[in-house]
Design a protein around this motif. Structure first.
Motif, short mmCIF file in Angstrom:
data_model
loop_
_atom_site.label_atom_id
_atom_site.label_comp_id
_atom_site.label_asym_id
_atom_site.label_seq_id
_atom_site.Cartn_x
_atom_site.Cartn_y
_atom_site.Cartn_z
N GLU A 94 0.85 -1.19 0.00
CA GLU A 94 0.00 0.00 0.00
C GLU A 94 0.89 1.24 0.00
O GLU A 94 1.82 1.37 0.79
N VAL A 95 0.57 2.18 -0.89
CA VAL A 95 1.41 3.37 -1.05
C VAL A 95 1.21 4.34 0.12
O VAL A 95 2.17 4.82 0.70
N GLY A 96 -0.04 4.63 0.46
CA GLY A 96 -0.31 5.60 1.53
C GLY A 96 0.31 6.94 1.18
O GLY A 96 0.16 7.43 0.07
N ASN A 97 1.04 7.52 2.12
CA ASN A 97 1.69 8.82 1.88
C ASN A 97 3.20 8.67 1.65
O ASN A 97 3.93 9.64 1.70
N GLN A 98 3.65 7.44 1.37
CA GLN A 98 5.07 7.18 1.15
C GLN A 98 5.52 7.70 -0.22
O GLN A 98 4.79 7.61 -1.19
N SER A 99 6.72 8.23 -0.26
CA SER A 99 7.29 8.65 -1.54
C SER A 99 8.44 7.73 -1.96
O SER A 99 8.84 7.73 -3.11
N THR A 100 8.96 6.93 -1.02
CA THR A 100 10.00 5.96 -1.31
C THR A 100 9.57 4.60 -0.80
O THR A 100 9.24 4.46 0.38
N ILE A 101 9.55 3.62 -1.70
CA ILE A 101 9.18 2.25 -1.31
C ILE A 101 10.25 1.31 -1.85
O ILE A 101 10.37 1.11 -3.05
N ASN A 102 11.04 0.74 -0.93
CA ASN A 102 12.06 -0.24 -1.28
C ASN A 102 11.49 -1.62 -1.00
O ASN A 102 10.83 -1.84 0.02
N VAL A 103 11.75 -2.57 -1.91
CA VAL A 103 11.13 -3.89 -1.83
C VAL A 103 12.20 -4.97 -1.95
O VAL A 103 13.14 -4.84 -2.73
N THR A 104 12.03 -6.04 -1.17
CA THR A 104 12.87 -7.22 -1.27
C THR A 104 12.00 -8.38 -1.72
O THR A 104 11.04 -8.73 -1.03
#
Length: 126
Positions: A94-104
Motif C-alpha cells: 500500500e502506497v499511503g503517503n510514502q514517496s520511497t518504497i524499497n522492496v525485497t
C-alpha cells in the motif's frame, strides 16, 4: 418610476461563464506525485532489473532499471503497488503517503522448477 433593469447580453454571459471555468480549472485537475524506490533479491540483496511495478487496478506502471530502481508518477490518493518478477514471489504494498518504497523479493522455488530450457543444435557435416 424609472426602469433600472439592465439587459445582459448572451455574449457577456458566455464571457462570465468562461472566466469562472478558467479560474476553477487548476483545482479540478488531478494532482500527481512521484513514488520511487529500489527492488532487490532477498537471498543475495542484489538489484533486480526488469521487475514489473504496477499500480493495482490501473494501467500505470514501469519496469526497474539495471540498478533495480524505479520511478512512477501516481495520482494522489490511496493505491497499491504490485511488484512481480519471474522466479520471485510477487508483493503488493500500500502506497499511503510514502514517496520511497524499497522492496525485497524472495525466490519462488515452485516457479523455478517449472522453467523449461530448450536449445537447438545444428552441426555441419564436412
Amino acid at each position: 418610476m424609472k426602469n433600472t433593469f439592465t439587459y445582459v447580453t448572451p455574449a457577456i454571459r458566455l464571457l462570465a461563464l468562461l472566466t469562472v471555468l478558467l479560474l476553477s480549472t487548476p483545482s479540478l485537475q488531478a494532482q500527481n506525485r512521484t513514488v520511487s524506490g529500489k527492488v532487490v533479491s532477498g537471498e543475495e540483496n542484489t538489484p533486480l532489473p526488469g521487475v514489473n511495478v504496477i499500480l493495482k487496478g490501473s494501467t500505470l506502471g514501469t519496469v526497474t532499471n539495471a540498478e533495480g530502481e524505479y520511478r512512477l508518477q501516481l495520482p494522489d490518493g490511496d493505491g497499491i503497488l504490485s511488484f512481480s518478477f519471474i522466479g520471485y514471489i510477487s508483493q503488493e504494498i500500500e502506497v499511503g503517503n510514502q514517496s520511497t518504497i524499497n522492496v525485497t523479493l524472495s525466490e519462488d522455488a515452485r516457479q523455478l522448477s517449472e522453467v523449461v530450457v530448450t536449445g537447438l543444435y545444428h552441426a555441419d557435416q564436412a
